[in-house]
Design a protein around this motif. Structure first.
Motif, PDB file in Angstrom:
ATOM      1  N   ARG A  76       0.020   9.027   9.396  1.00 43.45           N
ATOM      2  CA  ARG A  76       1.073   9.910   8.878  1.00 43.45           C
ATOM      3  C   ARG A  76       0.918  10.166   7.378  1.00 43.45           C
ATOM      4  O   ARG A  76       1.540  11.066   6.823  1.00 43.45           O
ATOM      5  N   LEU A  77       0.086   9.341   6.731  1.00 50.72           N
ATOM      6  CA  LEU A  77      -0.105   9.437   5.286  1.00 50.72           C
ATOM      7  C   LEU A  77      -1.598   9.550   4.986  1.00 50.72           C
ATOM      8  O   LEU A  77      -2.391   8.751   5.486  1.00 50.72           O
ATOM      9  N   LYS A  78      -1.979  10.520   4.191  1.00 48.64           N
ATOM     10  CA  LYS A  78      -3.386  10.698   3.813  1.00 48.64           C
ATOM     11  C   LYS A  78      -3.680   9.915   2.538  1.00 48.64           C
ATOM     12  O   LYS A  78      -2.794   9.713   1.701  1.00 48.64           O
ATOM     13  N   SER A  79      -4.922   9.510   2.379  1.00 48.84           N
ATOM     14  CA  SER A  79      -5.300   8.684   1.236  1.00 48.84           C
ATOM     15  C   SER A  79      -5.063   9.378  -0.100  1.00 48.84           C
ATOM     16  O   SER A  79      -4.795   8.725  -1.113  1.00 48.84           O
ATOM     17  N   GLN A  80      -5.137  10.712  -0.122  1.00 49.71           N
ATOM     18  CA  GLN A  80      -4.932  11.440  -1.374  1.00 49.71           C
ATOM     19  C   GLN A  80      -3.461  11.715  -1.656  1.00 49.71           C
ATOM     20  O   GLN A  80      -3.121  12.369  -2.641  1.00 49.71           O
ATOM     21  N   ALA A  95      -1.029   9.412  -2.242  1.00 52.15           N
ATOM     22  CA  ALA A  95      -0.386   8.193  -2.736  1.00 52.15           C
ATOM     23  C   ALA A  95       0.912   8.490  -3.472  1.00 52.15           C
ATOM     24  O   ALA A  95       1.864   7.695  -3.435  1.00 52.15           O
ATOM     25  N   ASP A  96       0.985   9.670  -4.114  1.00 46.39           N
ATOM     26  CA  ASP A  96       2.178  10.007  -4.890  1.00 46.39           C
ATOM     27  C   ASP A  96       3.401  10.267  -4.019  1.00 46.39           C
ATOM     28  O   ASP A  96       4.531  10.238  -4.499  1.00 46.39           O
ATOM     29  N   ARG A  97       3.181  10.540  -2.721  1.00 51.51           N
ATOM     30  CA  ARG A  97       4.327  10.741  -1.812  1.00 51.51           C
ATOM     31  C   ARG A  97       4.424   9.635  -0.763  1.00 51.51           C
ATOM     32  O   ARG A  97       5.126   9.778   0.238  1.00 51.51           O
ATOM     33  N   ALA A  98       3.751   8.522  -1.017  1.00 46.70           N
ATOM     34  CA  ALA A  98       3.745   7.424  -0.042  1.00 46.70           C
ATOM     35  C   ALA A  98       5.147   6.915   0.269  1.00 46.70           C
ATOM     36  O   ALA A  98       5.465   6.594   1.412  1.00 46.70           O
ATOM     37  N   ALA A  99       6.007   6.871  -0.750  1.00 43.72           N
ATOM     38  CA  ALA A  99       7.369   6.353  -0.557  1.00 43.72           C
ATOM     39  C   ALA A  99       8.201   7.245   0.364  1.00 43.72           C
ATOM     40  O   ALA A  99       9.235   6.813   0.875  1.00 43.72           O
ATOM     41  N   GLU A 100       7.763   8.488   0.572  1.00 43.18           N
ATOM     42  CA  GLU A 100       8.463   9.376   1.499  1.00 43.18           C
ATOM     43  C   GLU A 100       8.118   9.046   2.953  1.00 43.18           C
ATOM     44  O   GLU A 100       8.870   9.378   3.873  1.00 43.18           O
ATOM     45  N   VAL A 101       6.966   8.404   3.150  1.00 42.08           N
ATOM     46  CA  VAL A 101       6.468   8.110   4.499  1.00 42.08           C
ATOM     47  C   VAL A 101       6.666   6.639   4.861  1.00 42.08           C
ATOM     48  O   VAL A 101       7.066   6.311   5.977  1.00 42.08           O
ATOM     49  N   LEU A 102       6.385   5.753   3.918  1.00 43.04           N
ATOM     50  CA  LEU A 102       6.486   4.316   4.155  1.00 43.04           C
ATOM     51  C   LEU A 102       7.828   3.788   3.663  1.00 43.04           C
ATOM     52  O   LEU A 102       8.353   4.272   2.660  1.00 43.04           O
ATOM     53  N   ASP A 103       8.361   2.800   4.365  1.00 43.92           N
ATOM     54  CA  ASP A 103       9.631   2.233   3.931  1.00 43.92           C
ATOM     55  C   ASP A 103       9.408   1.321   2.712  1.00 43.92           C
ATOM     56  O   ASP A 103       8.266   0.996   2.374  1.00 43.92           O
ATOM     57  N   PRO A 104      10.495   0.912   2.021  1.00 45.19           N
ATOM     58  CA  PRO A 104      10.343   0.090   0.815  1.00 45.19           C
ATOM     59  C   PRO A 104       9.590  -1.218   1.048  1.00 45.19           C
ATOM     60  O   PRO A 104       8.868  -1.695   0.155  1.00 45.19           O
ATOM     61  N   VAL A 105       9.755  -1.801   2.239  1.00 46.39           N
ATOM     62  CA  VAL A 105       9.045  -3.044   2.559  1.00 46.39           C
ATOM     63  C   VAL A 105       7.536  -2.799   2.580  1.00 46.39           C
ATOM     64  O   VAL A 105       6.752  -3.570   2.015  1.00 46.39           O
ATOM     65  N   ALA A 106       7.123  -1.716   3.219  1.00 47.14           N
ATOM     66  CA  ALA A 106       5.697  -1.368   3.275  1.00 47.14           C
ATOM     67  C   ALA A 106       5.163  -1.059   1.892  1.00 47.14           C
ATOM     68  O   ALA A 106       4.043  -1.461   1.539  1.00 47.14           O
ATOM     69  N   MET A 107       5.933  -0.339   1.098  1.00 47.96           N
ATOM     70  CA  MET A 107       5.486  -0.003  -0.258  1.00 47.96           C
ATOM     71  C   MET A 107       5.288  -1.267  -1.092  1.00 47.96           C
ATOM     72  O   MET A 107       4.300  -1.397  -1.823  1.00 47.96           O
ATOM     73  N   LYS A 108       6.224  -2.198  -0.981  1.00 47.50           N
ATOM     74  CA  LYS A 108       6.131  -3.435  -1.758  1.00 47.50           C
ATOM     75  C   LYS A 108       4.917  -4.260  -1.343  1.00 47.50           C
ATOM     76  O   LYS A 108       4.221  -4.839  -2.174  1.00 47.50           O
ATOM     77  N   GLY A 109       4.640  -4.287  -0.040  1.00 41.84           N
ATOM     78  CA  GLY A 109       3.537  -5.116   0.447  1.00 41.84           C
ATOM     79  C   GLY A 109       2.174  -4.470   0.319  1.00 41.84           C
ATOM     80  O   GLY A 109       1.183  -5.138  -0.012  1.00 41.84           O
ATOM     81  N   TYR A 110       2.098  -3.147   0.572  1.00 39.59           N
ATOM     82  CA  TYR A 110       0.788  -2.525   0.780  1.00 39.59           C
ATOM     83  C   TYR A 110       0.507  -1.267  -0.040  1.00 39.59           C
ATOM     84  O   TYR A 110      -0.626  -0.780  -0.029  1.00 39.59           O
ATOM     85  N   GLU A 162      -7.691   3.203  -1.060  1.00 44.69           N
ATOM     86  CA  GLU A 162      -9.143   3.358  -0.926  1.00 44.69           C
ATOM     87  C   GLU A 162      -9.602   2.878   0.453  1.00 44.69           C
ATOM     88  O   GLU A 162     -10.462   3.504   1.079  1.00 44.69           O
ATOM     89  N   ARG A 163      -9.012   1.813   0.948  1.00 43.91           N
ATOM     90  CA  ARG A 163      -9.327   1.379   2.316  1.00 43.91           C
ATOM     91  C   ARG A 163      -8.935   2.470   3.317  1.00 43.91           C
ATOM     92  O   ARG A 163      -9.654   2.725   4.285  1.00 43.91           O
ATOM     93  N   LEU A 164      -7.772   3.092   3.097  1.00 45.98           N
ATOM     94  CA  LEU A 164      -7.329   4.192   3.951  1.00 45.98           C
ATOM     95  C   LEU A 164      -8.335   5.346   3.903  1.00 45.98           C
ATOM     96  O   LEU A 164      -8.660   5.925   4.949  1.00 45.98           O
ATOM     97  N   ARG A 165      -8.816   5.672   2.705  1.00 47.40           N
ATOM     98  CA  ARG A 165      -9.798   6.757   2.576  1.00 47.40           C
ATOM     99  C   ARG A 165     -11.051   6.454   3.394  1.00 47.40           C
ATOM    100  O   ARG A 165     -11.607   7.327   4.070  1.00 47.40           O
TER     101      ARG A 165
END
Length: 321
Positions: free
Chosen positions: A228-232, A234-249, A256-259
């Protein structure tokens, strides 16, 4: 379409699917009917289900489905006890463990739990004392295998040295975070344990050496590798991932691993999540993955990922090595 893979876990009498279905999601946590989802997931070959006393009312939903379908002797139920309370007070004690088991067994509508884990550790409690408590439950026929969720390998080793010295049943399974994404920060707080990333090689080597099954949670970076989130982005990651995911990953090395997952997914004509899942099952650690999804098709993709070939060079490349 490939078939599920199964193997054994010590002190569990049934074959266990390599993927556990995780119930830490709706509608299960609200205690609502999840029969349609559970029926579909079970048809894919998943026979192992991960729940916990701390997952609100998920045990109620799972237990109702298992009873109504008459599946108790066919499914493997994993539940967890001794999670800290809402004030953060630690609950690794005989009183709390037995209280949790009594509630869980009632909600799950069963008198035994196949795999029973301590949801958190309390280093102030001697590991041998915990072994004594869990052995008593095992001897009473209430639990099969037992172990720790978010226990360090050093504490598990301490527990098992006590068990072997006193001719008792040891911890035989563990559930830390494990996956391609490096868990940089503790997502929930309260002592989450990861064996992912370059700093945890010693932990992974311990698990390999001891052949201990690892039931890996957040193995897809809590949605980072969902596609659901592309590697490029990253600036909108918080719109896709919840705060727990953002804090952890949500860190540059993981993007870069995602890319690199995206790159290999295109080469192999599969999805990003399949590459990340395939990476997990190619590790030397004896790994089972906890997966939460409402889609049987997506679960089938996870099963198919076990059969995707990755070379040693590709495995290292994905992990930035």
């Amino acid at each position: 379409m490939h078939a599920m893979k199964y193997t054994t876990i010590p002190y569990v009498e049934k074959q266990v699917s390599r993927i556990f279905y995780g119930t830490a999601m709706m509608p299960f946590m609200a205690g609502e009917d999840g029969s349609e989802i559970l029926d579909a997931i079970y048809k894919t070959g998943v026979n192992a289900f991960d729940t916990a006393r701390g997952y609100m009312d998920a045990e109620t939903s799972l237990g109702k489905w298992v009873e109504e379908r008459g599946l108790r002797e066919k499914v493997v139920i994993l539940s967890k006890c001794a999670h800290p309370d809402q004030e953060g007070n630690k609950r690794v004690s005989q009183k709390c463990i037995r209280e949790d088991f009594a509630i869980s067994s009632t909600k799950l509508r069963t008198d035994y739990i196949d795999i029973y884990l301590l949801h958190r550790d309390d280093p102030d409690v001697p590991a041998g004392q915990v072994v004594e408590i869990m052995n008593a439950l095992h001897a009473e026929g209430k639990i099969g295998a037992f172990g720790g969720s978010n226990w360090s390998y050093e504490r598990i080793e301490e527990a098992n040295e006590y068990a072997y010295k006193h001719d008792m049943v040891p911890f035989s399974v563990s559930s830390p975070n494990f996956g391609l994404a490096d868990q940089i920060e503790d997502p929930w707080g309260g002592g989450c344990v990861t064996i992912s990333g370059p700093s945890n090689e010693a932990a992974r080597n311990w698990y390999i050496h001891n052949h201990m099954p690892v039931i890996a949670y957040s193995s897809l970076g809590r949605g980072l590798f969902s596609g659901r989130l592309k590697s490029q982005e990253a600036d909108r990651a918080a719109e896709v991932l919840d705060p727990v995911a953002m804090k952890g990953y949500g860190y540059p090395e993981n993007f870069e691993r995602l890319r690199r997952c995206e790159e290999l997914a295109q080469e192999k004509n599969c999805t990003v999540s399949q590459i990340a899942m395939s990476w997990l099952f190619h590790q030397e650690v004896n790994t089972f993955a906890v997966v939460s999804t409402s889609s049987a098709a997506r679960m089938q993709q996870n099963i198919d990922a076990m059969y995707i070939e990755l070379s040693k060079k590709e495995l290292l490349y994905l992990d930035l090595r």
